[in-house]
Design a protein around this motif. Structure first.
Motif, PDB file in Angstrom:
ATOM      1  N   PRO A  22       0.855  -1.192   0.000  1.00 25.95           N
ATOM      2  CA  PRO A  22       0.000   0.000   0.000  1.00 25.95           C
ATOM      3  C   PRO A  22       0.885   1.234   0.000  1.00 25.95           C
ATOM      4  O   PRO A  22       1.914   1.280   0.649  1.00 25.95           O
ATOM      5  CB  PRO A  22      -0.780  -0.125   1.304  1.00 25.95           C
ATOM      6  CG  PRO A  22      -0.009  -1.074   2.134  1.00 25.95           C
ATOM      7  CD  PRO A  22       0.659  -2.015   1.193  1.00 25.95           C
ATOM      8  N   ARG A  23       0.467   2.249  -0.739  1.00 25.06           N
ATOM      9  CA  ARG A  23       1.300   3.429  -0.896  1.00 25.06           C
ATOM     10  C   ARG A  23       0.922   4.525   0.075  1.00 25.06           C
ATOM     11  O   ARG A  23       1.668   5.468   0.246  1.00 25.06           O
ATOM     12  CB  ARG A  23       1.156   3.942  -2.319  1.00 25.06           C
ATOM     13  CG  ARG A  23       1.964   3.137  -3.274  1.00 25.06           C
ATOM     14  CD  ARG A  23       1.437   3.227  -4.677  1.00 25.06           C
ATOM     15  NE  ARG A  23       2.096   2.247  -5.503  1.00 25.06           N
ATOM     16  CZ  ARG A  23       3.188   2.490  -6.197  1.00 25.06           C
ATOM     17  NH1 ARG A  23       3.735   3.661  -6.170  1.00 25.06           N
ATOM     18  NH2 ARG A  23       3.742   1.552  -6.920  1.00 25.06           N
ATOM     19  N   TRP A  24      -0.211   4.429   0.642  1.00 24.23           N
ATOM     20  CA  TRP A  24      -0.615   5.498   1.552  1.00 24.23           C
ATOM     21  C   TRP A  24      -0.732   5.022   2.987  1.00 24.23           C
ATOM     22  O   TRP A  24      -1.459   5.599   3.778  1.00 24.23           O
ATOM     23  CB  TRP A  24      -1.913   6.145   1.087  1.00 24.23           C
ATOM     24  CG  TRP A  24      -1.712   7.052  -0.084  1.00 24.23           C
ATOM     25  CD1 TRP A  24      -2.115   6.836  -1.361  1.00 24.23           C
ATOM     26  CD2 TRP A  24      -1.047   8.312  -0.084  1.00 24.23           C
ATOM     27  NE1 TRP A  24      -1.735   7.874  -2.158  1.00 24.23           N
ATOM     28  CE2 TRP A  24      -1.083   8.793  -1.398  1.00 24.23           C
ATOM     29  CE3 TRP A  24      -0.408   9.077   0.895  1.00 24.23           C
ATOM     30  CZ2 TRP A  24      -0.503  10.001  -1.769  1.00 24.23           C
ATOM     31  CZ3 TRP A  24       0.143  10.274   0.531  1.00 24.23           C
ATOM     32  CH2 TRP A  24       0.092  10.732  -0.786  1.00 24.23           C
ATOM     33  N   ASP A  25      -0.017   3.941   3.345  1.00 20.08           N
ATOM     34  CA  ASP A  25       0.127   3.653   4.772  1.00 20.08           C
ATOM     35  C   ASP A  25       1.106   4.675   5.334  1.00 20.08           C
ATOM     36  O   ASP A  25       1.632   5.511   4.597  1.00 20.08           O
ATOM     37  CB  ASP A  25       0.615   2.218   4.987  1.00 20.08           C
ATOM     38  CG  ASP A  25       1.911   1.946   4.236  1.00 20.08           C
ATOM     39  OD1 ASP A  25       2.296   2.799   3.411  1.00 20.08           O
ATOM     40  OD2 ASP A  25       2.526   0.900   4.453  1.00 20.08           O
ATOM     41  N   PHE A  26       1.378   4.605   6.639  1.00 22.48           N
ATOM     42  CA  PHE A  26       2.176   5.671   7.248  1.00 22.48           C
ATOM     43  C   PHE A  26       3.560   5.758   6.630  1.00 22.48           C
ATOM     44  O   PHE A  26       4.017   6.849   6.289  1.00 22.48           O
ATOM     45  CB  PHE A  26       2.281   5.469   8.763  1.00 22.48           C
ATOM     46  CG  PHE A  26       2.965   6.613   9.456  1.00 22.48           C
ATOM     47  CD1 PHE A  26       2.280   7.785   9.728  1.00 22.48           C
ATOM     48  CD2 PHE A  26       4.304   6.534   9.792  1.00 22.48           C
ATOM     49  CE1 PHE A  26       2.916   8.854  10.334  1.00 22.48           C
ATOM     50  CE2 PHE A  26       4.952   7.608  10.393  1.00 22.48           C
ATOM     51  CZ  PHE A  26       4.255   8.768  10.670  1.00 22.48           C
ATOM     52  N   ALA A  85       3.308   7.316   3.250  1.00 23.90           N
ATOM     53  CA  ALA A  85       2.996   8.743   3.333  1.00 23.90           C
ATOM     54  C   ALA A  85       4.210   9.524   3.833  1.00 23.90           C
ATOM     55  O   ALA A  85       4.457  10.650   3.391  1.00 23.90           O
ATOM     56  CB  ALA A  85       1.804   8.966   4.256  1.00 23.90           C
ATOM     57  N   PHE A  86       4.978   8.902   4.728  1.00 22.11           N
ATOM     58  CA  PHE A  86       6.193   9.556   5.232  1.00 22.11           C
ATOM     59  C   PHE A  86       7.176   9.795   4.091  1.00 22.11           C
ATOM     60  O   PHE A  86       7.738  10.873   3.933  1.00 22.11           O
ATOM     61  CB  PHE A  86       6.845   8.704   6.314  1.00 22.11           C
ATOM     62  CG  PHE A  86       7.956   9.387   7.047  1.00 22.11           C
ATOM     63  CD1 PHE A  86       7.678  10.251   8.091  1.00 22.11           C
ATOM     64  CD2 PHE A  86       9.272   9.185   6.690  1.00 22.11           C
ATOM     65  CE1 PHE A  86       8.700  10.904   8.766  1.00 22.11           C
ATOM     66  CE2 PHE A  86      10.307   9.828   7.354  1.00 22.11           C
ATOM     67  CZ  PHE A  86      10.022  10.691   8.388  1.00 22.11           C
TER      68      PHE A  86
END
Ligand SMILES: [K+]
Ligand SMILES: [K+]
Lengths: 301, 301
Positions: free
Chosen positions: B92-96, B99-100
């Motif tokens: 997943p690309r938008w886990d923390f 996103a970091f």
């Protein structure tokens, strides 16, 4: 300048403290940002994933396709994408105009705004390294000189305003000797505007440019106004994602004019935002200094 | 400072002349670069286009597909690509963590290195504008302070070397009063290294970091060494194309270690290359000044 601290507690002098503090604050800032973006985008990502899985399933069922074959085909498409080819491919990307746009985005480090395919040929890659090294440095100098010019213009305006005021108040501008000395010695020195003044003016300029550019993009590219504003920020700040790309359609009315105006908007925008970043960074430095003073570094007592 | 020129020929003083000259030189530089890249990449583009057309034809014939349907499917795939979905979608690309990574590339203005899908949600776009404004400014300050620190360290090293030499030559380090005064008053001032010295050292540092990082990438990501070097330059200079992206596979051995090392390589690389750009820009400014002197601006006589 860094001596007092260094004398009493070794490597943690004031300058180092400021540097480390900034590093920690940036990390904290990144963590907060990551949390926000993750919260905002994660649901959307899931949704998009499901939608795509559905579409993939439907298409392969409709034509009774072998799934791994279809996947292979899509991988080929990705490869073609990398070389700048799309289903709706429009105009050659490596003709002179395209290449000019490309080097412009390299030198300004915007890069992905024009979604040029990145360089494929290995000679091109080697050339890019050396080309970029000089080009980026020259562009940084250009931005710095631009900021300097802006400050000079502001100083000139401030001085002129002051003189006009003085004249209005009845102080004759002809008290010859003193004025002449002023003109010679410090003509504009002493009239440097404050950081906040420059920041305000750059801010206003950036907003005006962005709004005008957005109006143009939203009418010509057919994007929403907010989307256009987002595009402006991403382009002007040289972040440059590839999700929105201007002048990609095959034909626009008045194409040449659009390209030139687009170029000037981006140039002015990048200059303004770069200068704005620099000025804000000075303000952040002042805040850090203030914080350091408040914290009274333990080694100081 | 800009007075002498301004007095005799209006707005074309020395500073303005330098600025305009730089602008013209950059445009010339861009034209040359465009010519080279166009020559290098244009044939490859044609080739890729033909290859893709062939593959498209073959696939649609093999399964007897409706072409416009297939095109529509590919357009859907492009859309999914924008949201960060690939055939070989991995994590997943938008886990923390994702996103970091994303905000890191935003704040450093590298952006496309991690090929994060750009922001989709409109709130996210608005947030990004304000988030980026502060973040980019803070990062610029960080880079500037980094360069300042490097110069201080160099000054310290130069001073230490000199002292060692003095001691070797038999000059006693204990000629108390003078030394004490030196230490207090100008400890490191006067030991500032020259621009060329800093440039050389940053160059060497950048090359060492790039080579080490390339060795890592070429072994872990399976890229060629030259490709890895190209990736390093593109990432470190914050140009950041999306054609090569590190840490995109689903799993690596020692994933966490790889990510951390990757992060530090990129951080160090960006710091070095940014500082290098700044230093080169100073050299370019000197060259411009020299050129201006040679040209003897007409308004000066
Ligand atoms: K950049
Ligand atoms: K960029």
């Amino acid at each position: 300048m860094a001596c007092r601290g260094a004398c009493c507690c070794g490597p943690v002098n004031e300058d180092n403290a400021r540097f480390i503090m900034l590093l920690l604050l940036i990390i904290l800032y990144l963590m907060c940002g990551a949390a926000v973006f993750s919260a905002l985008e994660h649901p959307k990502e899931k949704q998009a994933k499901e939608k795509w899985a559905q579409r993939f399933e439907l298409f392969s069922q409709k034509y009774n396709l072998n799934k791994s074959d279809l996947e292979k085909f899509l991988r080929h498409y990705e490869e073609a994408n990398m070389a700048g080819i799309r289903v709706d491919t429009l105009r050659p990307r490596w003709d002179f105009t395209g290449a000019f746009y490309f080097v412009g985005t390299v030198v300004s480090t915007i890069a992905r705004v024009s979604t040029r395919p990145a360089v494929y040929v290995i000679d091109g890659k080697i050339f890019l390294i050396f080309y970029g090294l000089i080009g980026c440095a020259a562009t940084i100098l250009f931005f710095n000189l631009f900021l300097e010019r802006i400050i000079t213009v502001l100083a000139f305006v401030l001085k002129s305003c002051h003189e006009v005021q003085r004249r209005r108040k009845g102080v004759l501008p002809h008290d010859s000797r003193q004025d002449a000395r002023l003109n010679r010695e410090d003509s504009l020195a002493g009239w440097k505007p404050s950081v906040y003044c420059v920041m305000l003016i750059l801010c206003v300029a950036a907003i005006i440019i962005s709004c005008c550019a957005s109006a143009m993009y939203s009418s010509i590219e057919g994007w929403g106004y907010l989307d256009s504003l987002y595009f402006c920020f991403v382009a002007f700040s040289t972040i440059g994602f590839g999700d929105m790309v201007s002048s990609q359609r095959a034909s626009y009315e008045n194409q040449t004019i659009y390209r030139i105006v687009n170029f000037f908007f981006i140039l002015m925008g990048v200059c303004c935002i770069y200068s704005l970043f620099n000025v804000i960074s000075i303000v952040i430095k002042q805040v850090l200094n203030w914080l350091l003073k408040k914290l009274e570094i333990p080694c100081r007592h």
